[in-house]
Write an enzyme that holds these catalytic residues in place. Structure first.
Site, mmCIF file in Angstrom:
data_model
loop_
_atom_site.group_PDB
_atom_site.id
_atom_site.type_symbol
_atom_site.label_atom_id
_atom_site.label_comp_id
_atom_site.label_asym_id
_atom_site.label_seq_id
_atom_site.Cartn_x
_atom_site.Cartn_y
_atom_site.Cartn_z
ATOM 1 N N LYS A 67 -49.263 65.956 -15.945
ATOM 2 C CA LYS A 67 -48.640 65.064 -15.106
ATOM 3 C C LYS A 67 -49.540 64.888 -13.942
ATOM 4 O O LYS A 67 -49.273 64.249 -13.476
ATOM 5 C CB LYS A 67 -46.495 64.972 -15.288
ATOM 6 N N THR A 68 -48.496 66.244 -13.130
ATOM 7 C CA THR A 68 -48.772 66.332 -11.939
ATOM 8 C C THR A 68 -50.822 66.043 -11.721
ATOM 9 O O THR A 68 -50.593 65.787 -10.658
ATOM 10 C CB THR A 68 -47.922 67.369 -11.276
ATOM 11 N N ASP A 255 -44.318 59.440 -8.948
ATOM 12 C CA ASP A 255 -43.951 60.409 -9.625
ATOM 13 C C ASP A 255 -42.837 60.391 -10.068
ATOM 14 O O ASP A 255 -42.013 59.947 -9.407
ATOM 15 C CB ASP A 255 -43.940 61.652 -8.863
ATOM 16 N N GLN A 286 -37.435 63.279 -20.248
ATOM 17 C CA GLN A 286 -37.011 64.179 -19.464
ATOM 18 C C GLN A 286 -36.061 63.211 -18.519
ATOM 19 O O GLN A 286 -36.155 63.953 -17.457
ATOM 20 C CB GLN A 286 -38.036 64.975 -18.678
ATOM 21 N N ARG A 633 -39.480 74.519 -22.375
ATOM 22 C CA ARG A 633 -40.067 75.338 -21.069
ATOM 23 C C ARG A 633 -40.850 76.328 -21.127
ATOM 24 O O ARG A 633 -41.279 77.154 -20.618
ATOM 25 C CB ARG A 633 -38.459 75.581 -19.643
#
Length: 791
Positions: A67-68, A255, A286, A633
């Site tokens: 994503k980032t 973001d 999320q 995670r």
DNA sequence: TTCTTCACGCTTTTT
DNA sequence: GCGTGAAGAA
């Protein structure tokens, strides 16, 4: 590369080359650097869209899909191709940490010479930046202070007292929460719905909010919500100013869009009205911050809110094994309100997830400790391991265990540095020196350390100040001219005021602010107070104050330091080395580890009872997203566990496995059979057998309706091995509390038992066939349970 | 004013 | 089970 860096390039091929390390490798493969390095895995259309889309763009990026990277790459591309100068881009994140990381990664791509990314920051810091420029349009002075939660609550307390409301019935914290919630939804006092105003003090909610706001105005202060709300109002009321910002920001990037609240959405929409170039990245699965105002609806509604929007789904996961993804998918799939994505990977299926039931939290911690030791024996590092819990009270058991085993660990989160009492006290002194009118700071330290100015004197000052409309320091000076105050209160207050003047003069006279801080702590007697306190915490408090002075040294001026701290309530933490990480699921978002433990999967713990009580299905779905975040995670291994008995706030409770355990796919999960207690069956049966205590608790009342019982029956119907509670009871005896020392029975010595006839008692003996209980009141010992089969 | 004692209530966390 | 916070005691 163009020799004149100020000349705007005419086309993309002339754009500055990107200073990234893998560039050479990318070149060798013949692909342009950006795409090859950072957008690997996107198909060509997606790549194109991420880089070049004009107009609204939503990137739905599942966990572990990069994503980032998408956001930084787009930003770098916009700047690199000179579609906009860095100062013409607006990039918004939620946390300072995310902003820092984004800045670092973007600068790596565009090179440090590209000019500062002065509009990359959190919603709040960017709003503050704007508001300081236009403060007068919001009726504030540019030097306004930003109140933190503690100040907010104290201000609410004053409002409640001034209104003559009973602060026990209606707590300041509750009011502060309401106000916060209203601000999250961009509701001004006049817009608060009637029924919600009635949620506080019989309809005085909106009025209290109103008073709270006017007090903020008097104090020349705003709270965090105001930073956004004032900015929104300024934009709405000053179209020409808004137009300036429209002209300025050619591209907006956001973001974690799923975490935006109504106010943030409005803020974004106002700014995006200019070019329409808004790119939001997020994952509806999320969204775990609903309780602080995040509206998942914002991301669900994106295409409606921003007509003509393109939507890209990123579903290829680079992080986790197939089994881990399958488990996460199977859980999140139970949620009704979601946009729907299916993560996939080209990687291995990997190990199945392990699911285990334990008798209690101690044996759970013991087992996890052993797993970590085994991991270390495989020559793997401690920092690759994380224990993710739902609530921070669950951390203690693991800490104790890891200390015992000598395994290094680090707890992430916990009390923030600038929220500690001693730091807030020190800060209050500084604030008071900067602005003598800061009443909240005055109240905080006027009697800290004790100067004889107690509640009565302060109350006297406050009523006079309120009647007079003057700040407390001014009034203190006035009252000292009269003989209203006597004895210790008078001398103490006088000394306090004199000292403040003295310190202010020292600052004006050029004393460095760090030195001033030391002088203040010394002369005020604060250090003395701590040194005389022999409590276990006083030493660490002194250390914290030293750390504060050190942190101040990183700023040139007191003003710079204070403004920074008000927004960034954190001090740059030391990054850990070889340590197991213990943290909450919330804090784990955005992080990943090869080995992840997810303990405490028990109904009412996780999903949290309160979440469901207060928010029903919505609350449950958010808890489930938390489970999803937890599982995703893990890169390689994921261990999920639960206990049958748990100590919560010092009380023993029987607990049931979380419904999320049931939602795991059988194919990707191994259920360990070494749970030790319960009726000793295998497979899923063990899990529920271990929970016999929970079923037994309700025996005779509603046990056959309890979720544990129902699931047990359902599993039985599916042909799985299950173990039913295998004991009969004399009358309606039931286990209500269990002791901590497991004996060799399902009900350990010390277990507390209730019997309809004999009242409360404790288990004093048993032989695997019979349970003997000592009843407190009658003094009789009696066998109340007989096991049909030996556990 | 300050010290002592009891009651209560208690997620998650950022700005 | 522990820390906060408010009411009562010195």
């Amino acid at each position: 590369m163009s020799s004149n860096p100020n000349r705007l390039p005419q086309n993309e091929s002339e754009a500055p080359k990107l200073s990234i390390s893998q560039r050479a490798a990318a070149k060798a493969s013949g692909a342009p650097a950006l795409e090859a390095d950072y957008l690997e895995g996107l198909n060509p259309e997606q790549r194109e869209a991420v880089l070049t889309t004009e107009g609204p763009l939503l990137v739905l990026a599942g966990a572990g899909t990069g994503k980032t990277r998408v956001l930084t790459t787009r930003l770098a591309h916009i700047i690199g191709t000179r579609k906009a100068w860095p100062s013409q881009t607006l990039t918004v994140t939620f946390t300072n940490k995310a902003a820092r990381e984004m800045r670092e990664r973007a600068l790596k791509l565009i090179g440090p010479d590209a000019g500062g990314l002065s509009w990359l920051g959190t919603f709040h810091s960017i709003s503050a930046q704007m508001l300081r420029k236009h403060a007068e349009l919001a009726g504030l002075k540019p030097s306004f202070t930003i109140l933190d939660t503690d100040d907010q609550v104290r201000l609410c307390k004053q409002v409640i007292e001034a209104e003559g409301i009973d602060p026990k019935r209606w707590t300041p914290r509750f009011l502060a929460g309401l106000v916060d919630g209203w601000k999250n939804r961009a509701l001004t006092p006049d817009k608060v719905p009637n029924d919600e105003a009635y949620a506080f003090a019989d309809g005085r909610g909106a009025k209290c909010y109103q008073i709270y706001q006017s007090r903020l105005g008097v104090l020349n202060a705003c709270d965090f919500g105001d930073l956004l709300l004032h900015t929104i109002r300024i934009f709405q009321q000053n179209p020409d100013l808004l137009a300036d910002y429209h002209a300025k920001f050619r591209y907006i990037l956001v973001d974690e869009y799923q975490d935006t609240n109504v106010a943030q959405y409005l803020w974004l929409r106002l700014l995006a009205q200019g070019t329409g170039n808004i790119c939001c990245v997020g994952d509806d699965d999320q969204s775990i911050y609903g309780w602080r105002g995040a509206e998942v609806d914002n991301i669900l509604r994106f295409e409606k809110d921003f007509p003509g929007a393109s939507v890209i789904r990123l579903e290829r996961n680079y992080r986790s094994t197939g089994h881990i993804l399958a488990a996460a998918a199977s859980v999140i799939d139970q949620n009704k309100s979601r946009l729907g994505k299916t993560l996939w990977t080209e990687g291995e299926k990997g190990e199945r997830l392990k699911v285990r039931g334990f008798w209690d939290g101690e044996s759970e911690a013991r087992q996890i400790g052993e797993e970590i030791e085994a991991w270390a024996r495989e020559k793997r590092s401690y920092e690759e391991v994380a224990i993710l819990v739902r609530a921070s009270w669950q951390m203690r058991l693991f800490e104790e265990r890891l200390i015992l085993l000598g395994i290094p660990y680090r707890v992430i989160g916990g009390p923030r540095f600038f929220e500690r009492a001693e730091i807030r006290d020190a800060m209050a002194y500084l604030r008071l020196i900067r602005s003598p009118d800061d009443d909240l700071a005055f109240e905080r330290v006027v009697n800290q350390p004790k100067r004889g100015v107690g509640g009565t004197s302060l109350a006297k000052l406050q009523t006079m100040a309120r009647a007079d409309g003057r700040p407390l320091t001014t009034l203190a000076r006035m009252i000292l001219q009269t003989d209203e105050l006597k004895g210790a209160a008078r001398t103490g207050l006088m000394r306090f005021i004199d000292q403040l003047d003295l310190w202010r003069d020292k600052l004006a006279g050029g004393m460095p602010h760090t030195e001033l801080m030391e002088v203040i702590l010394d002369e005020s007697g604060y250090t003395d107070m701590l040194q005389k306190d022999r409590g276990p915490k006083s030493q660490s408090r002194l250390d914290n104050l030293k750390e504060l002075v050190r942190a101040m040294g990183e700023f040139d001026t007191l003003e710079g330091f204070l403004q920074h701290v008000e927004l960034v309530m954190d001090v740059g933490g030391q990054s850990g080395g070889e340590e197991v990480q213990i943290l909450t699921l919330h804090a784990a978002k955005g992080l990943e580890w090869p080995l992840v433990f997810l303990p405490g999967w028990e109904e009412e713990v996780f999903p949290s009872k309160r979440s469901i009580d207060e928010n029903g299905l919505k609350g449950l779905e958010e808890e489930r997203r938390l489970a999803y975040v937890g599982i995703t995670r893990a890169r390689e291994r994921c261990h999920i566990s639960f206990a049958a008995n748990r100590q919560i706030y010092g009380r023993w409770q029987s607990v049931l496995p979380s419904r999320f355990v049931d939602e795991l796919p059988e194919d990707s999960v191994d259920v360990a059979s070494d749970t030790g207690y319960g009726a000793g069956a295998t497979g899923f049966g063990t899990a529920f057998g271990a929970v016999g205590g929970g079923v037994v608790e309700d025996l005779g009342t509603s046990s056959y309706n309890s979720p544990g019982w129902k699931r047990l029956q359902a599993n039985k119907a599916k042909g799985r091995t299950v173990s039913e509670p295998s004991y009969t009871f004399d009358g309606d005896a039931r286990i209500i509390e269990t002791g901590s020392s497991p004996g060799d029975m399902a009900f350990p010595l010390g277990a507390r038992v209730f019997h309809d006839k004999f009242g409360y008692g404790r288990v004093v003996g048993g032989d695997g066939q019979k349970l003997t209980v000592d009843f407190e009141k009658s003094g009789t010992k009696k066998v109340i349970a007989t096991f049909l089969s030996t556990p």
